[in-house]
Design a protein around this motif. Structure first.
Motif, PDB file in Angstrom:
ATOM      1  N   ASN A 197      -4.505   6.826  -2.509  1.00  0.00           N
ATOM      2  CA  ASN A 197      -3.859   5.663  -1.909  1.00  0.00           C
ATOM      3  C   ASN A 197      -3.850   4.524  -2.919  1.00  0.00           C
ATOM      4  OD1 ASN A 197      -3.464   6.971   0.500  1.00  0.00           O
ATOM      5  ND2 ASN A 197      -5.383   6.241   1.401  1.00  0.00           N
ATOM      6  N   SER A 209       0.842  -1.192   0.000  1.00  0.00           N
ATOM      7  CA  SER A 209       0.000   0.000   0.000  1.00  0.00           C
ATOM      8  C   SER A 209       0.876   1.240   0.000  1.00  0.00           C
ATOM      9  CB  SER A 209      -0.911  -0.002   1.230  1.00  0.00           C
ATOM     10  OG  SER A 209      -1.738   1.136   1.243  1.00  0.00           O
ATOM     11  N   GLY A 266       0.805   5.806  -0.440  1.00  0.00           N
ATOM     12  CA  GLY A 266       0.003   7.021  -0.469  1.00  0.00           C
ATOM     13  C   GLY A 266       0.661   8.088  -1.323  1.00  0.00           C
TER      14      GLY A 266
END
Length: 659
Positions: free
Chosen positions: A468, A448, A450
């Motif tokens: 994101n 993940s 951002g």
């Protein structure tokens, strides 16, 4: 005593035979339709002549369905009446008779209950009189019973054991005995009820009677044979005859669909609570108001809107039977045809199935379009390594809608596994998974990240849009000596958009599907990237100074916006500095006013003309000058604060930046 028992049995048998002497009609069951909503439609068809009666024996639980749905088609009918005994009415009716059979009374108890009734008793001599009472007494160790009759010659005791026969002389009592026995006959079973249909008509004619009954849901089972060049789908239906009638050469229809079905209690008597109104006595009438009424023309219009037109009522008598069924000649196959949004399988030959029996009937035996494929479900990959599922992707080319049911899969002549199949429309496509593909192993790695996307400032609101990113790397290893076609199901995340791959093979409500090849004895991977936008809104006019400083210094914010925020931060520093100075001066002013009050109190104590009092007067004069100075400074500072805030608000409102 034995003679009395024999007599009683003969009496009951004779009365019941008289009640059953009326000729009843038996219409055979010709058509049965089973629905997937838990009901069946049963249709009786037969030849009748003149006025006849039909008795339908059904289970107690089915009465409401019959009353709700029964349809009678009699082309020469002058009227049809359906009669039945409502629940609880039998007990009420028995309680209203002149003879009480409740609790299965013995003979002496029956005589005792009928005290005062005229009776003729044979012992074998005939004695007539009114029942005066009964008596139980002992002769030694023997218990004896006798009936006391009031005759023309007085009271006559008659031993119960000596009575060979008796009958009541009152005709109303004899009629009540017949009614009671009829009610007993109708309620002889707790599980069944008899519904009587009186058909009033002239001449010879064909009559149809149909109604709905509760029935087990018919079940479909499937066999998918992938052994041949052309895959074949074979289906069977499991049906149960749970009714009280044998199916002898009937036409059977299996309806696939989801019609609305419910039960409403029409069988039990229902009484409406009504208010009790006191008697109206002259002189006590109270004034009342009345509702406004409709004119006669208005009422006529209202009636026309509500009532069923006569033409519609006439067409109702010629309604098409439901469902329409055709006759057949064999009991081994079903013919399929669409009925609007549902589908009907009808037996092409008569079906014979005894009551409380079950059977399997062929539904479908047709080639279908299918291919093997391996399914990898991303939502189930919570562990490091999983085995995908062996599937057959089947397209329904059988020409009929396929009900849901279990599927047994055969591959290369051998059993391969079991599966479940949901309802499948014509030309619909389904994945049927039946085993694990142990030759393939798969895993997934998720990352993940951002990233800021944009910042806008307008009308005093700064909106920061961040994106994101979630990257899923699916890796698959093929240990088999042949390539595999893999279908990856990646779960759809709420609010996320698919970035890579740019397109998908297909999409369901919950998953994206991506198809790719995994070469023999090699590895392959697929990267799925999704992005989710995150919005952050900041009210610049209400934000604290430290927050302004943070946004003005962070590198996530574009330089143009940071410069504007830095200018706003400088203005906020000035505002806070002025507010701090105002606060300090207000504290000094409050302290000086407290000091003045203390001086005045002391001056009153020593007197203003004393030396100390004159000193206090001088100190008050100095304090007044200090208060005037502080007041002037506060006025100036407040003006500066108002001007600074106005400048800040104007600056905030005028900002319009998009980066």
């Amino acid at each position: 005593m034995k003679r009395l028992i024999v007599f009683t049995v003969l009496l009951l048998t004779t009365v019941y035979a008289v009640l059953s002497a009326e000729e009843k009609l038996s219409l055979p069951v010709r058509n049965v339709s089973l629905f997937t909503s838990g009901v069946s439609y049963v249709r009786h068809t037969g030849q009748v002549e003149g006025n006849r009666s039909l008795e339908i024996v059904i289970s107690k639980d089915a009465v409401n369905d019959v009353l709700k749905s029964i349809v009678v088609r009699d082309p020469r009918s002058t009227g049809a009446v359906l009669s039945f005994s409502p629940e609880g009415v039998i007990d009420t009716a028995l309680g209203g008779l002149s003879i009480d059979f409740s609790g299965e009374p013995s003979l002496i108890e029956l005589f005792s209950r009928m005290k005062g009734a005229l009776v003729e008793v044979r012992t074998p001599d005939s004695v007539q009189g009114r029942i005066a009472g009964t008596e139980i007494f002992h002769e030694g160790t023997v218990v004896k019973q006798r009936l006391i009759l009031l005759t023309a010659v007085g009271f006559v005791p008659i031993s119960i054991q000596d009575i060979s026969s008796f009958h009541f002389l009152d005709t109303s009592v004899a009629e009540d005995i017949e009614v009671a026995l009829r009610l007993f006959a109708e309620s002889r079973s707790e599980k069944t009820r008899t519904v009587s249909l009186s058909l009033q008509g002239n001449g010879s004619r064909v009559v149809e009677v149909g109604y709905i009954l509760p029935a087990p849901v018919w079940k479909a089972t499937w066999r998918l044979d992938y052994s041949e060049d052309t895959p074949v789908l074979q289906g069977w239906a499991i049906v149960e005859n749970t009714s009280d009638n044998d199916w002898n050469g009937i036409e059977l229809s299996l309806i696939s669909g989801r019609p609305v079905s419910f039960i409403q209690n029409l069988y039990d008597p229902y009484y409406v609570d009504r208010p009790t109104i006191p008697l109206a006595i002259a002189g006590t009438l109270k004034p009342r108001t009345h509702e406004e009424g409709f004119s006669a023309s208005r009422m006529m219009t209202y009636g026309e809107e509500v009532e069923m037109p006569m033409a519609a009522m006439e067409s109702f008598s010629d309604m098409k039977r439901a469902p329409a069924l055709a006759s057949g000649s064999s009991a081994t196959s079903m013919e399929a045809r669409p009925l609007g949004d549902i589908f009907e399988f009808t037996s092409a030959a008569p079906v014979t199935l005894g009551r409380r029996q079950s059977a399997m009937i062929p539904l479908v035996d047709a080639p279908v379009r299918a291919r093997k494929i391996t399914l990898l479900q991303g939502k189930d990959m919570s562990v490091t390594v999983v085995h995908p599922l062996l599937c057959i992707e089947m397209v329904n080319t059988s020409g009929v809608k396929l009900p849901a049911g279990p599927v047994t899969v055969f591959d290369e002549g051998q059993y391969a596994g079991d599966a479940l199949m949901d309802f499948l429309a014509e030309n619909g496509k389904k994945l049927i998974s039946y085993a694990e593909d142990v030759a393939l192993t798969a895993g997934v790695v998720s990352r993940s990240e951002g990233e800021r996307v944009s910042v806008t400032v307008t009308r005093g609101v700064m909106t920061i849009t961040r994106r994101n990113s979630l990257k899923n790397i699916y890796s698959v290893k093929n240990s088999a000596n042949r390539a595999r076609t893999l279908l990856l199901e990646h779960p759809v995340r709420q609010g996320a958009s698919l970035v890579s791959p740019a397109t998908y093979t297909e999409r369901t409500a919950e998953s994206y599907r991506f198809e790719f090849e995994v070469p023999a004895a090699k590895e392959a991977s697929l990267v799925v990237i999704e992005e989710t936008p995150v919005l952050e809104s900041v009210q610049l006019g209400r934000i604290a100074l430290d927050s302004l400083v943070y946004y003005a210094s962070t590198r996530d914010i574009p330089e143009t916006v940071r410069k504007a925020l830095d200018r706003l931060a400088s203005q906020r520093r000035i505002i806070e500095q002025i507010e701090q100075e105002i606060g300090q001066n207000e504290e000094l002013r409050a302290t000086e006013m407290e000091n003045q009050e203390r001086i005045r109190q002391n001056m009153l104590a020593v007197g203003p003309d004393s030396a100390t009092g004159k000193e206090y007067v001088q100190r008050l004069t100095i304090s007044d000058r200090e208060l005037e100075k502080l007041g002037a400074e506060l006025v100036s500072q407040r003006k500066k604060l108002l001007e600074a805030k106005m400048l800040f608000d104007q600056d905030v409102a005028s900002l319009s930046i998009t980066e």
